[in-house]
Design a protein around this motif. Structure first.
Motif: not given
Lengths: 348, 315
Positions: A134-139, A142-147, A245-248, B293-296
């Motif tokens: 959601i962070l990727k699609t909404r904001f 990059d999902e690599v770093v967050t995951t 859906k892929t994420a789920l 990351l979210i903020v920026m």
């Protein structure tokens, strides 16, 4: 140098280069064992017999392959849609936590409770990956770093759980959870053999994912998004919804690795339940060329290298870390081989 | 609350923050250079492990401390070369190659450590960099003990930030590196070698990442442990985004981040630490990185050609 795309790569190219990659990995294995002062051929032989030389060794390899099939599938499904899920480790632990939560509560209906454990695990793993996506699609984060970052947070959460609320009162002070009830363990596939149904479940999951990818609309959409998200959007595919859906699915698959390790093998949750199964899943998926059935084969291969290296290390004195090196090398060779299969190098 | 104020006004707290920031500054600058040239380098975590090991091992074998730093830099360049070869001329997935480099570098460091020291139970120690009080400046009240009684490697980290900033924004070389990260086709039309510049940037950046790792063994601790980098590399990737790909802001982010890290260690000793489990404090840096990351994300000025391979003749 310049890369010229090949419109229709021949079968020789598509399979020849990956085969070369594996051969090159064997070569590196020989060089490493030579550096370690051991006889290369003997080392390779010890790895092979260590992984497949006896009934015990084969069962150990199959057991070790089980979580890798799940995490490998999780990565393969996500990568195919160009969703970079590097958080299978966190999703695995989320699954393991829910397995213990449901598995230590008193329901009195084992036939219902065991599937409920699996479902709760899948739901937890799916939710854990949903956040970063959601962070990727909404904001556009990059999902690599967050995951990746989430893996560390999850491990600390598990560390707190097994030292605090979920700690086994009968555990002599060790940081581990209360064990799952004996009736709620995955049964063995064959009576008398130390192989639990987690393996069967993993192979079944691979078949289902294969069917989904080959026959369903969602499977087609996932591939389209992975090949060219912009083109997919223009052709009317709801890219965001496909990614969610892929994420789920991906998160749920990784969580099943945690479920099967707890319910099939360990019985309880510890901080070291996974020695990096989530990260190794990336190697498995790449070696499998992201194909679900290939994942089963690749997981067996990777598990064999781990199990074989453990036993080789005891005999030949080459550090077990040779396994990690070989797998990383095979990953890099495989990525290169896949590139070379699709492009011709022109030296200009 | 009083506990928090007490922490913030102590010079030793800020000295710790600057110390903790130093390896992050090296590695963040390294990642920043790679990304400015258009290459995401996920090898950072493993390259830091490699630098921590090679730097420590060189000194353990009798080299001087700065020799250890040089060896670490060289080992980082080597893995940078591997990463750059696969991602730049071959244009392979920067995600997968980067993770592969991290796995390979981490495994190689562990393998080499076990091979060199098969039988050790407690990790052997070296004599690390000692704090050096800068004459005159270190006598300034508060600022002196906080900023000017650090080890030489910390001063080097801040010096490197100045150098990287100057080179990126004030020299033709810096302009060329930024150009291949923004618009490689236009840069090539100017006669610049996109491949050469990108490979050079990745190699130099990887060298800096390894020096960041070496800071841990040569300055912060005096031994090598397998899991000593512990996610710092991934945090540095977040710091590059937080710093909007600018060296100055990235250093500021690293110091801010390190202040939080130093603060959580001290908060654990207070009454707050008695209430909350210690894992909450340890998770704080990672949570903070995600929030940053979210903020920026809204106003980040991402290099336009980041993660876009360049292939001559392809449009």
């Amino acid at each position: 140098m310049r890369l010229e795309p090949i419109a229709n790569p021949s079968a020789a190219r598509r399979y020849g280069f990956p085969a070369l990659a594996l051969a090159a990995t064997v070569l590196v294995a020989s060089i490493l064992s030579w550096i370690a002062g051991a006889d290369p051929l003997a080392t390779l032989g010890l790895i092979v017999t260590g992984a497949t030389g006896s009934r015990l060794a084969i069962l150990e390899t199959l057991n070790r392959a089980t979580p890798l099939i799940f995490t490998g599938l999780a990565v393969a499904v996500a990568f195919r849609a160009k969703l970079w899920n590097i958080g299978a480790e966190a999703q695995l632990y989320a699954g393991a936590v829910m397995t213990v939560v449901i598995g230590t509560s008193a329901w009195g209906m084992a036939w219902l409770q065991l599937p409920a454990m699996a479902l709760a695990a899948v739901a937890a793993g799916a939710l854990v990956l949903l956040g970063p996506v959601i962070l990727k699609t909404r904001f556009g984060v990059d999902e690599v770093v967050t995951t990746l970052l989430f893996n560390f947070i999850m491990l600390l959460f598990v560390s707190w759980l097994v030292e605090g609320p979920m700690k086994d009162p009968a555990g002599m002070g060790w940081p581990k959870s209360t064990p799952v009830d004996r009736d709620l363990r995955l049964p063995r596939m064959v009576e008398g053999l130390r192989l639990h149904w987690g393996f069967g479940l993993a192979v079944l999951a691979a078949l289902l994912i294969w069917l989904m990818q080959a026959r369903s609309v969602l499977g087609f959409e996932m591939r389209a998004v992975g090949q060219n998200a912009r083109a997919a959007r223009f052709s009317g595919i709801a890219v965001t919804s496909v990614l969610l859906k892929t994420a789920l699915i991906s998160g749920g698959l990784a969580a099943l690795a945690g479920f099967s390790e707890v319910a099939g093998l360990k019985g309880h949750l510890t901080r070291d339940l996974s020695p990096g199964f989530g990260y190794t899943g990336i190697i498995v998926a790449m070696l499998a060329l992201l194909h679900p059935i290939g994942v089963v084969v690749a997981a067996l291969f990777v598990a064999g290298i781990f199990v074989g290296s453990d036993s080789m290390s005891r005999a030949a004195g080459v550090p077990t870390y040779i396994a990690d090196m070989l797998l990383a090398v095979s990953l890099l060779f495989m990525v290169l081989a896949l590139g070379l299969a699709r492009y011709r190098v022109a030296w200009t | 609350m009083m506990a928090l104020v007490d922490i913030l006004i102590s010079a030793s707290f800020w000295a710790a923050a600057i110390r903790i920031a130093s390896p992050l500054i090296f590695a963040t600058l390294g990642e920043l250079i790679c990304e400015r040239a258009g290459v995401l380098n996920l090898g950072i975590e493993g390259i830091m492990v490699m630098g921590a090991f090679t730097g420590w091992f060189a000194v353990y074998q009798g080299m001087p401390l700065w020799g250890g730093v040089a060896v670490a830099f060289g080992s980082g360049m080597l893995f940078g070369l591997l990463h750059a070869t696969l991602t730049v001329p071959f244009g392979l997935s920067q995600h997968v190659v980067g993770l592969g480099v991290t796995l390979l570098a981490t495994a190689t460091a562990s393998f080499a450590y076990r091979l060199a020291l098969p039988q050790v139970t407690s990790p052997p120690r070296i004599d690390p960099f000692q704090p050096f009080a800068v004459p005159v400046l270190s006598d300034i009240p508060f600022l002196g003990p906080a900023l000017f009684t650090q080890t030489a490697l910390t001063y080097a980290a801040f010096g490197m930030a100045v150098v990287v900033g100057l080179v990126l924004y004030r020299t033709p070389l810096g302009l060329a590196v930024r150009a291949v990260g923004e618009n490689p086709a236009a840069a090539a039309a100017q006669g610049l070698s996109v491949t050469g510049l990108r490979m050079g940037a990745v190699m130099f950046g990887s060298g800096l990442m390894a020096v960041g790792g070496a800071f841990l063994t040569l300055s912060a601790f005096s031994s090598f442990f397998f899991d000593m980098v512990n996610g710092r590399g991934w945090i540095c990737i977040a710091l590059v985004v937080f710093g909007a790909w600018r060296p100055g802001k990235a250093v500021l982010g690293a110091v801010l981040f390190a202040a939080f890290d130093a603060g959580q260690v001290r908060l654990q000793q207070t009454e707050i630490g008695a209430i909350l489990p210690y894992q909450v404090f340890l998770a704080l840096p990672f949570v903070l990185s995600i929030i940053a990351l979210i903020v920026m994300s809204r106003r980040a000025e991402v290099p336009a050609a980041l993660m876009v391979p360049y292939n001559k003749g392809e449009r």
